[in-house]
Design a protein around this motif. Structure first.
Motif, PDB file in Angstrom:
ATOM      1  N   THR A 221       0.793  -1.228   0.000  1.00 31.74           N
ATOM      2  CA  THR A 221       0.000   0.000   0.000  1.00 31.74           C
ATOM      3  C   THR A 221       0.831   1.286   0.000  1.00 31.74           C
ATOM      4  O   THR A 221       0.527   2.197  -0.759  1.00 31.74           O
TER       5      THR A 221
ATOM      6  N   HIS B 118      -5.054  -6.284  11.048  1.00 30.35           N
ATOM      7  CA  HIS B 118      -3.818  -6.084  11.808  1.00 30.35           C
ATOM      8  C   HIS B 118      -3.193  -4.732  11.457  1.00 30.35           C
ATOM      9  O   HIS B 118      -3.376  -4.219  10.361  1.00 30.35           O
TER      10      HIS B 118
ATOM     11  N   LYS C 271      -9.993  -4.840   1.727  1.00 34.64           N
ATOM     12  CA  LYS C 271      -9.806  -4.141   3.010  1.00 34.64           C
ATOM     13  C   LYS C 271     -11.114  -3.535   3.542  1.00 34.64           C
ATOM     14  O   LYS C 271     -11.126  -2.950   4.620  1.00 34.64           O
TER      15      LYS C 271
HETATM   16  P1  PGA Z   1      -0.529  -4.527   2.065  1.00 36.02           P
HETATM   17  O1  PGA Z   1      -0.294  -4.991   3.550  1.00 36.02           O
HETATM   18  O2  PGA Z   1      -0.245  -3.045   2.032  1.00 36.02           O
HETATM   19  O3  PGA Z   1       0.469  -5.298   1.254  1.00 36.02           O
HETATM   20  O4  PGA Z   1      -1.953  -4.816   1.729  1.00 36.02           O
HETATM   21  C1  PGA Z   1      -0.795  -4.218   4.576  1.00 36.02           C
HETATM   22  C2  PGA Z   1      -0.562  -4.895   5.893  1.00 36.02           C
HETATM   23  O5  PGA Z   1      -0.558  -6.153   5.955  1.00 36.02           O
HETATM   24  O6  PGA Z   1      -0.402  -4.184   6.893  1.00 36.02           O
END
Ligand code: PGA
Length: 241
Positions: free
Chosen positions: A39, A137, A202
């Motif tokens: 991200t 998390h 998400k």
């Molecule tokens: P990602 O992971 O940005 O690859 O979706 C976020 C995280 O696990 O905190």
């Protein structure tokens, strides 16, 4: 909690960059907490581009990272140390004496966590960048981590190991099963927290972050207890709000 909904990942990265750059211009010796994962990569690309074009300086910045895998040597291609060097720090003019990433290969990992917490208290984080897992998390604090946890050893859940296997030749057995992570209480010590989330995977975690009860089952819900949190999320991540 301030919630900024943007159209897509590009706009998310631009909004986060705008906020971070405003801080570093106003306070060049700011302490910034960085995150790994996919991200924030767009944000880091904008920082690199801006540094190369406009010479925005990070020389006086102090930097912390949220976490590191246990068991990978620092120079492993998938260590978060390597991730941060490759995606950001090697191109900026950072002072590496002021860059802190927990050592996942420390001989005494408990002492490493305690020493990291002392550093966090010495150089309080002005601006903490956070991603969020599909299981809500933050850092590597998986569901049911106590909300008052400080930096220390954490076990990765099967969900997280599966999600991160994409970086390890799609082989979950290569993913470390433990990490050293800033705790939930360590993260909440930051003066400002900016959480970034993109994509429909998400959406549920984002809903629970904002509207769910504050519970250890949803680590990100602890952010409701912090006075200065901004969520920058794209329309897909906001789709359940
Ligand atoms: P990602 O992971 O940005 O690859 O979706 C976020 C995280 O696990 O905190």
């Amino acid at each position: 909690m301030e919630v900024i909904v943007v159209k897509n990942y590009q706009e998310l990265s631009e909004k986060a960059f705008e906020m971070l750059k405003a801080l570093i211009i106003e306070k060049p010796d700011a302490t910034i907490g960085f995150a790994t994962g996919s991200t924030p990569v767009g944000l880091y690309q904008l920082m690199v581009k801006d540094h190369l074009i406009n010479q925005t300086s990070y020389q006086k910045m102090t930097a912390f990272n949220l976490d590191e895998y246990i068991g990978l040597p620092q120079n492993h291609p998938e260590s978060y140390y390597t991730f941060m060097r490759t995606n950001l720090f090697n191109t900026l003019d950072v002072n590496f004496d002021q860059v802190y990433i927990p050592a996942g290969d420390a001989r005494d990992i408990v002492a490493e966590g305690q020493a990291y917490e002392v550093l966090l208290d010495k150089y309080p984080i002005d601006f903490q960048i956070l991603g969020i897992g599909t299981n809500a998390h933050i850092g590597f604090n998986e569901p049911n981590t106590p909300l008052d946890s400080l930096t220390g050893v954490v076990d990765l859940t099967e969900d997280t190991i599966k999600a991160n296997a994409r970086f390890f030749e799609n082989d979950p057995s290569q993913v470390p099963t433990q990490a050293i992570s800033m705790g939930i209480a360590s993260i909440l010590k930051a003066k400002k927290i900016v959480l970034l989330a993109s994509g429909a995977s998400k959406a549920e975690a984002i809903y629970n972050t904002i509207h769910g009860p504050v519970t250890a089952e949803v680590p990100s819900s602890a952010l409701q207890n912090h006075p200065n949190v901004t969520l920058i999320i794209d329309e897909a991540a906001a789709s359940k709000l």
